[in-house]
Design a protein around this motif. Structure first.
Motif, PDB file in Angstrom:
ATOM      1  N   SER A 165       0.886  -1.340   0.168  1.00  0.00           N
ATOM      2  CA  SER A 165       0.025  -0.066  -0.169  1.00  0.00           C
ATOM      3  C   SER A 165       0.658   1.384  -0.041  1.00  0.00           C
ATOM      4  CB  SER A 165      -0.677   0.257   1.821  1.00  0.00           C
ATOM      5  OG  SER A 165      -0.346  -0.254   2.425  1.00  0.00           O
ATOM      6  N   ASP A 220       0.609   4.433   1.420  1.00  0.00           N
ATOM      7  CA  ASP A 220       0.272   5.137   2.661  1.00  0.00           C
ATOM      8  C   ASP A 220      -0.310   6.892   2.576  1.00  0.00           C
ATOM      9  OD1 ASP A 220      -0.877   6.496   5.202  1.00  0.00           O
ATOM     10  OD2 ASP A 220       1.449   5.786   6.001  1.00  0.00           O
ATOM     11  N   ASN A 224       1.511   9.961   3.398  1.00  0.00           N
ATOM     12  CA  ASN A 224       2.810   9.845   3.539  1.00  0.00           C
ATOM     13  C   ASN A 224       3.004  10.288   1.795  1.00  0.00           C
ATOM     14  OD1 ASN A 224       4.487  10.167   6.586  1.00  0.00           O
ATOM     15  ND2 ASN A 224       3.296   8.082   6.490  1.00  0.00           N
ATOM     16  N   SER A 277       5.715   6.959   1.021  1.00  0.00           N
ATOM     17  CA  SER A 277       5.907   5.556   2.564  1.00  0.00           C
ATOM     18  C   SER A 277       5.405   4.264   1.782  1.00  0.00           C
ATOM     19  CB  SER A 277       5.240   5.959   3.736  1.00  0.00           C
ATOM     20  OG  SER A 277       6.065   7.046   4.049  1.00  0.00           O
ATOM     21  N   TYR A 308       3.777   0.294   1.626  1.00  0.00           N
ATOM     22  CA  TYR A 308       4.107  -0.467   2.836  1.00  0.00           C
ATOM     23  C   TYR A 308       3.787  -1.848   2.124  1.00  0.00           C
ATOM     24  CZ  TYR A 308       4.658   2.362   6.794  1.00  0.00           C
ATOM     25  OH  TYR A 308       4.717   3.292   7.778  1.00  0.00           O
ATOM     26  N   GLY A 327       7.363  -1.052   6.227  1.00  0.00           N
ATOM     27  CA  GLY A 327       7.445   0.459   5.623  1.00  0.00           C
ATOM     28  C   GLY A 327       8.670   0.430   4.861  1.00  0.00           C
ATOM     29  N   SER A 343       8.440   1.569  10.308  1.00  0.00           N
ATOM     30  CA  SER A 343       7.211   2.500   9.890  1.00  0.00           C
ATOM     31  C   SER A 343       8.335   4.119   9.235  1.00  0.00           C
ATOM     32  CB  SER A 343       6.154   3.233  10.652  1.00  0.00           C
ATOM     33  OG  SER A 343       5.516   2.201  10.933  1.00  0.00           O
ATOM     34  N   ASP A 402       8.142   7.851   7.981  1.00  0.00           N
ATOM     35  CA  ASP A 402       7.037   8.891   7.875  1.00  0.00           C
ATOM     36  C   ASP A 402       7.736   9.948   7.409  1.00  0.00           C
ATOM     37  OD1 ASP A 402       3.963   8.020   9.642  1.00  0.00           O
ATOM     38  OD2 ASP A 402       5.582   8.168  11.321  1.00  0.00           O
ATOM     39  N   SER A 457      -4.252   3.683   7.718  1.00  0.00           N
ATOM     40  CA  SER A 457      -3.822   2.740   8.422  1.00  0.00           C
ATOM     41  C   SER A 457      -2.966   2.604   9.598  1.00  0.00           C
ATOM     42  CB  SER A 457      -2.041   2.616   7.316  1.00  0.00           C
ATOM     43  OG  SER A 457      -2.166   2.200   6.089  1.00  0.00           O
ATOM     44  N   THR A 488       0.184   0.972  11.565  1.00  0.00           N
ATOM     45  CA  THR A 488       1.583   0.694  11.313  1.00  0.00           C
ATOM     46  C   THR A 488       2.302   1.279  12.938  1.00  0.00           C
ATOM     47  OG1 THR A 488       2.533   3.204  10.843  1.00  0.00           O
ATOM     48  CG2 THR A 488       1.675   1.360   8.734  1.00  0.00           C
ATOM     49  N   GLU A 523      -4.218  -0.842   4.850  1.00  0.00           N
ATOM     50  CA  GLU A 523      -2.571  -1.416   4.630  1.00  0.00           C
ATOM     51  C   GLU A 523      -2.546  -2.134   3.906  1.00  0.00           C
ATOM     52  OE1 GLU A 523      -3.953  -1.134   9.625  1.00  0.00           O
ATOM     53  OE2 GLU A 523      -4.547  -0.883   8.062  1.00  0.00           O
TER      54      GLU A 523
END
Length: 703
Positions: free
Chosen positions: A338, A340, A343, A354, A356, A361, A385, A387, A481, A483, A511
């Motif tokens: 996915s 995000d 992000n 980002s 995932y 991530g 993760s 960010d 999501s 995470t 997610e």
């Protein structure tokens, strides 16, 4: 782009006072009087309930310890000052014990790299609040491009979604005398030029949607009263709202974007050329993320031509301005991947996102290459993760943060135009002892056979006999999501004392892309609730914990999840914390901003959807003879998004039925309970005391 949708999800004026006929028809509710958010009678009821709850939780000897530890972590001087790049300088909002509401401050990029930067304070929110007799909560800034010398500072009284906008001069470090000053409203504004704003807000009677958001966009000139603003676009009262923004790229291309949100997930995207607004040929389920190299960058949530759902894509601005053109795929996520939604950022010459893989991530950079795009992954630690914190508008430098359940957050500087790996510039010191802790990822099989992943953080030597006190949380909605993340407070107050923590990646979130969300939307929502219960049963089967030792919590949409789990599966939980929740699903459309979420939950005006809402609504599912674990329900008076009404009525119904419960309503903080650091620490300590009482036992059992 200024992401209006994220604030509305995950968290001005209240919703329109005239609810639909279907909502108004629910007249046999004895607790409608508690829906008067700031009425004298409801607040007196709140005061009585608060005294009862606080007298129990604050009297527990563990409360003072939890509060002290939470406040020390929240106010620690060695926290990472998360940066915002404006122009060539670094800005930061900082809260500590001396400045609980915060100071907005600035330093140079070179100085920021030092261990102890030399900061200059621009706005002291505590001092401003004292001078003006209001509790101002920071809500961000929108700065004029390309020079980025003037900004609109967004301030909220007490943490409400309603904000005031004031013009601030970054060169003089002061508010502008006689500058733009827009009074409190749910509003969006951006800069057309030095003397012109594009604004949507409450312009007066009849200019808010049924959801309580603005739908009329106007141009406001410097020095003229709000009443003189010139209308350039109007949606309808049935829309969620209409939100303007201005996007620019490093080459000087500019797009004045008007997002007409018809539902929470569907929008018309229009571009205003100074004379008219032209609809762009884009799918209805799309987010505009910015402008790069004269191309509009979007993320799709439905297929569009050759572009699949959940993809990053681009459209030439020159085509978009004339209502033509075709999307080109930048990146298409795979079935267990996915992008995000919150992000995706643009730099001067690239897109960074980002991405995932199975909820683990990485960061990817995409740069224009001819008519297409070239992508690469940034060299970052695995299984954390990612960010995206901030990025330059004219250059390609920025900052991202990586963290994991047992890995303290690291702030890393990147250059999207360079192949050099991101460099860690600041690291959060450990807040709790991770020795002996392990992180595992499992899957539970839900009611329809779908495998739903979840993470467990626990001691490696924990017995597999179901005796470990465990906290589990999830959100499960709005394509948001969940995470892995580092929480010093959870680690210190819970994991370090031998407890376990579970993060559930149930459907309704993002997610695994839009399909993961769509699987549980509206009348399919029972699958979300089944996912969560299935994970609990899987935990029991693995011997990680047991029903009497499992506590669950969630807020907002996650609060609804907790209410449903309490009423549908009371036998699975030893404790339930319900935070700032939706709970009355037959009247939610007429409470606060509830009408804006019909695309997520359904409407009582649709018979099939009403039947489902009536069946799952926690407020209506409570039974006098029910055997429920005693829940802890908390909310805030200043929450003008979901509203405290749901929590109040649910507690009142439990009281009527003689059922055990705890209720607490904080008088400030808005939907996120973020008025100041002291409030956050207090809420954490109260909640952890409740969990300790229910899952561990007497105070003597706590270490």
């Amino acid at each position: 782009m200024k992401r209006w949708w994220f604030a509305m999800a995950a968290a001005g004026a209240l919703a329109a006072s005239t609810a639909s006929a279907q909502i108004a028809a629910v007249t046999d509710d004895p607790y409608i009087w508690l829906e008067d958010r700031e009425g004298a009678k409801p607040l007196a009821w709140v005061e009585t309930e608060n005294k009862r709850t606080l007298s129990r939780l604050e009297a527990d000897p563990r409360y003072d310890t939890f509060h002290r530890e939470a406040l020390e972590i929240a106010s620690a001087e060695d926290r990472i000052p998360m940066p915002q790049i404006i122009g060539s300088r670094i800005f930061n909002l900082w809260r500590d014990k001396a400045h609980p509401q915060g100071i907005w401050r600035v330093t140079s990029a070179a100085d920021f790299a030092h261990a102890q930067p030399n900061w200059t304070t621009l706005i002291d929110l505590d001092a401003l609040s004292k001078a003006e007799g209001k509790k101002w909560v920071w809500k961000g800034v929108v700065c004029r491009e390309p020079d980025e010398k003037r900004c609109l500072v967004s301030l909220s009284e007490g943490g409400e979604d309603a904000t005031t906008l004031r013009e601030f001069d970054l060169e003089t470090g002061s508010f502008v005398d006689g500058g733009f000053d827009l009074p409190a409203s749910k509003q969006n504004a951006d800069w057309i030029d030095a003397d012109t704003l594009i604004v949507s807000r409450d312009w007066g009677e009849g200019t808010l949607t049924k959801s309580g958001y603005p739908y009329v966009v106007k141009i406001l000139k410097r020095g003229e009263p709000i009443a003189a603003a010139r209308e350039i676009y109007r949606g309808t009262t049935d829309d969620i709202g209409v939100f303007p923004s201005v996007e620019m790229d490093a080459q000087g291309h500019r797009a004045v974007v008007i997002t007409r949100a018809k539902t929470f997930f569907t929008s018309d995207i229009l571009l205003w050329d100074g004379a008219k607004a032209t609809k762009v040929p884009l799918p209805e389920r799309v987010d505009v993320n910015g402008l790069v190299d004269g191309r509009l960058i979007v993320r799709t949530s439905e297929p569009w031509g050759k572009v699949p759902e959940g993809a990053l894509a681009a459209l030439p601005l020159s085509d978009a301005m004339r209502g033509a053109g075709e999307l080109t795929t930048i990146f298409a996520a795979g079935p267990r991947q996915s992008i995000d939604r919150s992000n995706v950022r643009v730099t001067g010459n690239a897109v960074i996102a980002s991405v995932y893989d199975n909820v683990r991530g990485r960061a990817m950079v995409f740069t224009p290459e001819g008519a297409g795009w070239r992508g690469r992954a940034l060299d970052l630690p695995d299984n954390l993760s990612v960010d995206l914190v901030t990025a330059e508008h004219r250059g390609d430098r920025g900052y991202l943060a990586v963290s994991g359940f047992t890995t303290p957050t690291r702030l890393m500087a990147f250059d999207a135009a360079s192949s050099t790996a991101p460099l860690a510039v600041k690291s959060l010191p450990p807040r709790f002892d991770v020795s002996g802790l392990v992180v595992e990822q499992f899957e539970a099989r839900s009611s329809d056979g779908t495998k739903v992943p979840y993470f467990v953080v626990h001691r490696e030597d924990a017995p597999k006999d179901g005796s470990t006190p465990t906290l589990m949380t999830a959100y499960g909605g709005f394509e948001v999501s969940n995470t892995p993340y580092y929480s010093g407070i959870t680690g210190k107050l819970w994991l370090e004392r031998g407890g376990a923590f579970v993060l559930a990646n149930i459907r309704g979130g993002g997610e695994f892309g839009p399909a993961w969300h769509e699987a549980g939307r509206k009348t399919k929502r029972q699958l979300i609730f089944d996912d969560f219960a299935s994970i609990a049963r899987d935990l029991f089967a693995r011997g990680i914990t047991s029903a009497s030792k499992l506590g669950i919590y969630g807020g907002s949409n996650g609060g609804l999840l907790m209410g449903v789990e309490l009423t549908q599966h009371p036998e699975l939980w030893g404790a339930v914390t319900i935070q700032v929740p939706l709970l009355d699903m037959l009247r939610y459309e007429g409470i606060a901003a509830g009408a804006s979420w019909v695309d997520e939950y359904g409407s009582v005006s649709v018979p099939e959807e009403r039947a489902f809402l009536a069946k799952m609504s926690p407020y209506h599912a409570l039974r006098k003879d029910g055997r429920y674990p005693e829940p802890y329900i908390w909310t805030t008076t200043k929450d003008d998004r979901v509203g405290p009404q749901h929590a109040r009525k649910f507690a009142a119904r439990m009281k009527e039925y003689g059922l055990p419960y705890l209720f607490y309503e904080d008088t400030a903080g808005g939907h996120s309970g973020d008025a100041d650091i002291a409030q956050g620490a207090r809420l954490q300590a109260l909640q952890m005391t409740y969990f300790a009482q229910k899952l561990i036992g007497s105070a003597g059992a706590a270490r």
